[in-house]
Design a protein around this motif. Structure first.
Motif, short mmCIF file in Angstrom:
data_model
loop_
_atom_site.label_atom_id
_atom_site.label_comp_id
_atom_site.label_asym_id
_atom_site.label_seq_id
_atom_site.Cartn_x
_atom_site.Cartn_y
_atom_site.Cartn_z
N UNK A 4 8.88 3.52 3.33
CA UNK A 4 9.30 2.23 3.86
C UNK A 4 8.41 1.10 3.35
N UNK A 5 7.49 1.46 2.44
CA UNK A 5 6.60 0.47 1.84
C UNK A 5 6.21 0.95 0.46
N UNK A 6 5.88 -0.01 -0.40
CA UNK A 6 5.41 0.28 -1.75
C UNK A 6 4.13 -0.49 -2.01
N UNK A 7 3.05 0.23 -2.30
CA UNK A 7 1.85 -0.42 -2.81
C UNK A 7 2.03 -0.58 -4.32
N UNK A 8 2.10 -1.79 -4.77
CA UNK A 8 2.27 -2.07 -6.19
C UNK A 8 0.89 -2.13 -6.82
N UNK A 9 0.59 -1.17 -7.67
CA UNK A 9 -0.74 -1.08 -8.27
C UNK A 9 -1.13 -2.39 -8.93
N UNK A 10 -2.38 -2.82 -8.68
CA UNK A 10 -2.93 -4.03 -9.29
C UNK A 10 -2.13 -5.29 -8.96
#
Length: 259
Positions: A171-177
């Motif tokens: 339900x969430x995405x950590x977008x690298x950098x």
């Protein structure tokens, strides 16, 4: 009734759209106002969108988040064509990552994307979000994916990768950098996920900045328990819902978001 932001006049849509659309507009405008209030804003470069029937609401180009109102939100088709007349345009190409989320999941009615510094700092760490706090444990139990940085995600070809990273269980995405995307069936779901992950990232940054002992991480049995806690909350048990209170706070501060 005519409304005005700066030198731009635009019509009030209250009573001119369906009750359902108006409610979605008000909830979306509330999200726009809450982002700067919480200190997550990056001028006008973060994004919020909402599904309304077959169409979508996005922020007007050139406005700060604290200026956005329910009537000023721009309604577009999935291929970014304007549905109704508006003096406001949309930010070119910014729709692609939001469209990817809406199309990937039928429960992604609301999407929030920010570049918050604290979240971005954790997204830059190869270990990602660590299970060292209650907030992190809830975020991990709720489903959080990672998306490797591929450059600015304002190109249609980026959609496939974003959708694969989100999958069916995150339900969430950590977008690298980069930052964070959260989705929600209701506006409050996307907002509270963002709030919780941001808090977890802040705790992690504080914990890793201290010198001394090794970080204490939750083990699998505890993390499994948090999945059960989330189910309790979904069933109406557990913690109270702060969303209505947040909307009341916005009304006290500046009710113009409901215009």
């Amino acid at each position: 009734m005519e409304l005005k932001i700066g030198d731009t006049a635009y019509p009030s849509l209250k009573g001119k759209v369906s009750d359902d659309e108006w409610e979605i507009r008000v909830q979306t405008a509330a999200l726009f106002r809450l982002i700067p209030l919480m200190g997550w804003d990056d001028l006008s470069m973060q994004l919020i969108s909402a599904r309304v029937g077959e169409h979508y609401l996005v922020g007007p180009n050139g406005l700060l988040f604290e200026e956005v109102t329910a009537s000023s939100l721009v309604k577009i088709t999935v291929d970014e064509r304007l549905v109704s007349e508006t003096p406001f345009g949309v930010v070119p190409c910014s729709w692609y990552p939001m469209r990817a989320m809406h199309e990937a999941r039928p429960d992604a009615n609301f999407v929030i994307h920010t570049h918050d510094d604290i979240i971005a700092a954790v997204a830059c760490n190869s270990q990602g979000l660590l299970p060292i706090s209650q907030s992190a444990a809830f975020a991990l139990a709720d489903g959080i994916g990672y998306h490797a940085y591929e450059g600015v995600e304002t190109h249609p070809e980026c959609a496939v990768g974003l959708q694969a990273s989100l999958g069916w269980h995150n339900n969430a995405l950590l977008l690298r950098n980069h930052g964070l995307i959260t989705i929600g069936y209701f506006a409050k779901h996307a907002f509270l996920r963002h709030y919780n992950i941001r808090k977890a990232c802040r705790i992690q940054m504080m914990a890793t900045s201290t010198k001394g002992g090794e970080l204490i991480q939750f083990g699998p049995p505890l993390l499994k328990m948090f999945k059960a806690e989330l189910q309790r909350v979904a069933n109406g048990e557990g913690t109270s819902d702060p969303w209505d209170g947040l909307v009341r706070k916005l009304v006290k501060l500046d009710p113009s978001f409901m215009d």
